[in-house]
Design a protein around this motif. Structure first.
Motif, short mmCIF file in Angstrom:
data_model
loop_
_atom_site.label_atom_id
_atom_site.label_comp_id
_atom_site.label_asym_id
_atom_site.label_seq_id
_atom_site.Cartn_x
_atom_site.Cartn_y
_atom_site.Cartn_z
N GLU A 19 0.94 -1.09 0.03
CA GLU A 19 0.01 -0.09 0.10
C GLU A 19 0.89 1.32 0.19
O GLU A 19 2.09 1.31 0.49
CB GLU A 19 -0.84 -0.01 1.27
CG GLU A 19 -1.81 -1.27 1.30
CD GLU A 19 -2.83 -1.09 2.24
OE1 GLU A 19 -2.90 0.06 3.41
OE2 GLU A 19 -3.95 -1.80 2.36
N ARG A 20 0.23 2.19 -0.52
CA ARG A 20 1.11 3.62 -0.70
C ARG A 20 0.32 4.63 0.48
O ARG A 20 0.46 5.91 0.25
CB ARG A 20 0.98 4.15 -1.96
CG ARG A 20 1.02 3.30 -3.04
CD ARG A 20 2.51 2.83 -3.14
NE ARG A 20 3.52 3.83 -3.32
CZ ARG A 20 3.81 4.17 -4.52
NH1 ARG A 20 3.28 3.82 -5.72
NH2 ARG A 20 4.87 5.05 -4.67
N THR A 21 -0.39 4.01 1.37
CA THR A 21 -1.35 4.93 2.45
C THR A 21 -0.20 6.20 3.08
O THR A 21 -0.65 7.37 3.04
CB THR A 21 -1.67 4.16 3.50
OG1 THR A 21 -2.66 3.34 2.81
CG2 THR A 21 -2.60 5.28 4.13
N GLU A 22 0.97 5.73 3.43
CA GLU A 22 1.94 6.80 4.05
C GLU A 22 2.32 7.76 3.28
O GLU A 22 2.32 9.02 3.42
CB GLU A 22 3.05 6.12 4.60
CG GLU A 22 2.69 5.14 5.90
CD GLU A 22 3.90 4.33 6.46
OE1 GLU A 22 4.55 5.01 7.51
OE2 GLU A 22 4.49 3.54 5.81
N GLU A 23 2.65 7.31 1.86
CA GLU A 23 2.93 8.47 0.92
C GLU A 23 2.08 9.43 0.59
O GLU A 23 2.13 10.55 0.25
CB GLU A 23 3.66 7.49 -0.33
CG GLU A 23 4.69 6.75 -0.02
CD GLU A 23 5.08 5.67 -1.12
OE1 GLU A 23 5.70 6.01 -2.32
OE2 GLU A 23 4.63 4.45 -0.97
N HIS A 24 0.62 8.67 0.40
CA HIS A 24 -0.39 9.57 -0.09
C HIS A 24 -0.68 10.65 1.18
O HIS A 24 -1.06 11.70 0.80
CB HIS A 24 -1.64 8.80 -0.26
CG HIS A 24 -1.57 8.36 -1.66
ND1 HIS A 24 -1.93 7.23 -2.16
CD2 HIS A 24 -1.54 8.95 -3.01
CE1 HIS A 24 -1.64 6.78 -3.21
NE2 HIS A 24 -1.53 8.02 -3.91
N GLN A 25 -0.68 9.90 2.30
CA GLN A 25 -1.20 11.09 3.61
C GLN A 25 0.09 12.27 3.81
O GLN A 25 -0.34 13.23 4.04
CB GLN A 25 -1.01 10.20 4.96
CG GLN A 25 -1.53 11.09 6.03
CD GLN A 25 -2.95 11.29 5.66
OE1 GLN A 25 -3.94 10.53 5.32
NE2 GLN A 25 -3.37 12.85 5.89
N HIS A 26 1.40 11.69 3.38
CA HIS A 26 2.56 12.99 3.62
C HIS A 26 2.17 13.74 2.43
O HIS A 26 2.14 15.13 2.54
CB HIS A 26 3.70 11.88 2.93
CG HIS A 26 5.17 12.82 3.03
ND1 HIS A 26 5.43 13.67 2.12
CD2 HIS A 26 5.82 13.26 4.10
CE1 HIS A 26 6.50 14.25 2.34
NE2 HIS A 26 6.80 14.14 3.67
N PHE A 27 1.72 13.26 0.88
CA PHE A 27 1.18 14.40 0.26
C PHE A 27 0.19 15.26 0.51
O PHE A 27 0.23 16.55 0.31
CB PHE A 27 0.80 13.90 -1.31
CG PHE A 27 0.13 14.91 -2.20
CD1 PHE A 27 0.87 15.74 -2.64
CD2 PHE A 27 -0.94 14.41 -2.39
CE1 PHE A 27 0.07 16.58 -3.61
CE2 PHE A 27 -1.84 15.28 -3.14
CZ PHE A 27 -1.33 16.30 -4.05
#
Length: 409
Positions: A19-27
């Motif tokens: 999953e890319r959840t952390e990266e999307h939340q960072h953005f």
């Protein structure tokens, strides 16, 4: 008036199986901070909010949490259009509720294009910006099916349909232009000459609906586009742009700079257009070459500038098969495990004078990247080696597109 153009968030996207959840939340956190720092008044999101038509609860929560927080900033207007990955019904379901918070959602095209014409007002309730918020135009939105039409006729009809959709706004926006009110168009499409990466799905079969910069009416002061994941101008035209995706969605984007665009309008004119670089929290890296070179690159890789461990794609070039290849690589990777994770290990390339068919197939086929139509083509080539498979593949691609549209609507 200051406007921010972004697109192609693809919330819920998974790379291989992570999953890319952390990266999307960072953005999204950075975007909220940028809206405040830059005093953004209008946020334009040009399609592909989600990666699939049935987003996960985590992706939906990220989306609605962001909208809740952005309403508490200086941003007075948010406009969101649907992309080819989005489900029209999923985006449109809360549109009446979101409308109460000055969040306009256009999930898909309707019978009346004027439903997409949005008039934004200032504090004195006077119109200050017109947005033609065009979502992804599906086949059924821009052309009628014609029995027996060939490839060229279908291509022409799709292009004409997309261009006509934008041209339909012209008589309605001209009175605003006469008053000095700027007009912006949005879109989610594949413009001619655009540079794609490996992560975009074909938006029409064979990407037929490619229109050029000259087919957007001159009445548009800016055209905010989505679909292509690399930020770029269309045919070198300053005011027609893709903002690209905020995070790299495939390893083909490892060298891409991720940005959003900030526009300033004064007295009805676009006076400034800037790109703001999006900070990266996870790096995607590629290692390819002879074994000694790859091992050296892995050993010296430094991830200290990023908050999350890097994800790597690796492919080694050999002169001959090496039985302990994986063991050698694992020894190096073990030393870097705290800052580097191997995500894709492609079959090695054997640099011999003559390769067996089995080696060629092993090099060419990667189950992580093989598309449905590639599998279909290989089956056709196996079953009918002496035949032309162009029409069969085109028909199969059209069936895939129709199935996808039914699932998303």
């Amino acid at each position: 008036m200051r406007i921010l153009h972004t697109s192609d968030w693809h919330l819920g996207q998974r790379l291989v199986n992570l999953e890319r959840t952390e990266e999307h939340q960072h953005f999204l956190d950075w975007l909220l901070q940028t809206i405040e720092e830059e005093q953004i008044q209008v946020l334009l999101m040009a399609g592909d909010v989600f990666d699939t038509g049935a987003p996960s609860n985590t992706a939906l929560r990220q989306y609605y949490n962001f909208l809740t927080k952005v309403c508490a900033t200086c941003c007075r207007h948010i406009i969101i259009t649907g992309g080819n990955h989005d489900s029209v019904s999923t985006l449109n379901a809360p549109k009446e509720l979101l409308d109460c918070f000055n969040i306009k959602v256009i999930g898909g095209a309707t019978a009346d294009p004027l439903d997409e014409l949005i008039e934004l007002h200032n504090k004195e309730d006077e119109p200050e910006l017109i947005v033609c918020a065009v979502p992804f135009l599906r086949d059924r939105d821009v052309r009628l099916s014609v029995p027996g039409e060939n490839y060229e006729e279908r291509e022409q009809r799709i292009k004409q349909g997309i261009a006509a959709h934008y041209a339909a706004f012209v008589p309605h926006v001209q009175p605003y232009k006469a008053q000095g009110i700027p007009v912006i168009a949005m879109g989610h499409l594949f413009a001619a000459g655009g540079s794609a990466s490996e992560s975009e799905k074909e938006i029409h079969v064979g990407n037929l609906g490619q229109i050029g910069a000259e087919q957007f009416p001159q009445e548009f002061d800016y055209v905010a586009l989505g679909h292509l994941h690399r930020p770029q101008q269309v045919n070198g035209t300053h005011h027609i742009r893709y903002s690209g995706s905020p995070i790299p969605l495939s390893f083909s984007e490892v060298t891409d700079k991720k940005v959003v665009y900030v526009l300033d309008f004064e007295k009805g004119k676009l006076t400034d257009l800037r790109e703001l670089a999006i900070p990266v929290c996870r790096k995607l890296v590629r290692f390819k070459g002879p074994l000694d070179k790859v091992k050296q690159q892995l050993a010296v890789y430094d991830n200290s500038s990023y908050t999350l461990p890097a994800w790597a794609e690796l492919q080694v070039e050999l002169e001959a098969p090496l039985p302990d290849l994986n063991q050698q690589l694992e020894e190096v990777l073990k030393l870097k495990s705290h800052e580097l994770q191997l995500l894709i290990h492609r079959p090695p390339i054997i640099r011999t004078a003559r390769q067996t068919l089995e080696q060629q197939v092993r090099e060419e086929v990667d189950l992580h990247t093989l598309l449905e139509k590639d599998v279909f083509l290989k089956r056709c080539q196996s079953a009918f080696p002496d035949s032309d498979h162009t029409e069969l593949v085109a028909t199969f691609s059209e069936l895939l597109e129709l199935m996808g549209q039914e699932a998303e609507s």
